[in-house]
Motif scaffolding. Sequence first.
Motif, PDB file in Angstrom:
ATOM      1  N   SER A   1      35.112  -9.156 -36.006  1.00 40.47           N
ATOM      2  CA  SER A   1      35.446 -10.567 -36.210  1.00 40.47           C
ATOM      3  C   SER A   1      34.507 -11.237 -37.197  1.00 40.47           C
ATOM      4  CB  SER A   1      35.376 -11.316 -34.874  1.00 40.47           C
ATOM      5  OG  SER A   1      35.529 -12.714 -35.049  1.00 40.47           O
ATOM      6  N   ASN A   2      35.029 -12.219 -37.919  1.00 40.19           N
ATOM      7  CA  ASN A   2      34.182 -13.134 -38.664  1.00 40.19           C
ATOM      8  C   ASN A   2      33.451 -14.045 -37.687  1.00 40.19           C
ATOM      9  OD1 ASN A   2      35.167 -12.116 -41.092  1.00 40.19           O
ATOM     10  ND2 ASN A   2      36.823 -13.611 -41.177  1.00 40.19           N
ATOM     11  N   VAL A   3      32.470 -14.787 -38.192  1.00 46.79           N
ATOM     12  CA  VAL A   3      31.678 -15.690 -37.356  1.00 46.79           C
ATOM     13  C   VAL A   3      31.670 -17.076 -37.985  1.00 46.79           C
ATOM     14  CG1 VAL A   3      29.384 -16.173 -36.410  1.00 46.79           C
ATOM     15  CG2 VAL A   3      30.199 -13.806 -36.549  1.00 46.79           C
ATOM     16  N   LEU A   4      31.837 -18.095 -37.153  1.00 44.15           N
ATOM     17  CA  LEU A   4      31.693 -19.480 -37.597  1.00 44.15           C
ATOM     18  C   LEU A   4      30.367 -20.003 -37.063  1.00 44.15           C
ATOM     19  CD1 LEU A   4      32.881 -21.998 -38.963  1.00 44.15           C
ATOM     20  CD2 LEU A   4      33.995 -22.555 -36.796  1.00 44.15           C
ATOM     21  N   PHE A   5      29.492 -20.416 -37.957  1.00 48.35           N
ATOM     22  CA  PHE A   5      28.145 -20.869 -37.586  1.00 48.35           C
ATOM     23  C   PHE A   5      27.997 -22.338 -37.969  1.00 48.35           C
ATOM     24  CE2 PHE A   5      23.638 -21.361 -37.523  1.00 48.35           C
ATOM     25  CZ  PHE A   5      23.110 -20.353 -36.741  1.00 48.35           C
TER      26      PHE A   5
END
Length: 246
Positions: free
Chosen positions: A75-79
């Motif tokens: 998965s991509n990550v939202l920070f």
Amino acid sequence: MMTQKLLIKPTTITSATLPQIATRLTLNIPSIDQLIPPLELDNFVVLHGSQSLTSFTTRLCVRAQISKQFGGLSSNVLFIDGGDTFRQHKTTRVAQQHGLNPRKVLENIHVSRAYTAYELTAQIMEKLEANIKKHNTKVVIISDIAGHFFKEDIPEEEAQKVYSQVLNYLSSFAKKHGIILIATYIPHNNTKRNIKLREITLTKANIVISFNKTLYTNEIELEKHPTHMLGVADFPTENTTLTDFT
């Protein structure tokens, strides 16, 4: 005492069983994995305590991108960076420890910064749902979630009211959207406002993990979990060698 043998029939992996493989995120650090069970896609996790918790979030940013077979989520990550805590060089080092391409890992972490309490509130309550779809992410990290609510230009009563609304929103967001949502609560002065905001934060999370720096070591404590036994373990320092992470 009577004993019983449990007979287990051989199972075949089918498309029906694959989602179970895809819903867990591990750290792959034996001492920590024994303490903290794999994170699942409905967890709202709060990390608080010493600054060593930033090493934990850095590792999660990388681990989330690893394939599902090896304890990641692909998965991509939202920070959402509320405290200017995201560090590219630390992320690069962890990516290298995992044998990943650092540039690609950084590209898959979508960082948005908030410089005021109102910007942070808008990013969560107005934009978060659209952004997890846009970036195709199963992991959201909100750094220093309370930091901007301590600023003197926000009256204490207003800060508490808005912050409560944000935490109420997040408390059901992870389960509703099938993601892992992680918020960090960075140490602040032990004021009345801090005590109240910290209480709101820890109450709303379904998993709470604290980081405590002692004279000789860093400790990690599982303080709250819906199903797992609570406890304490040593947390590796940033100087831990590569072999300790593999």
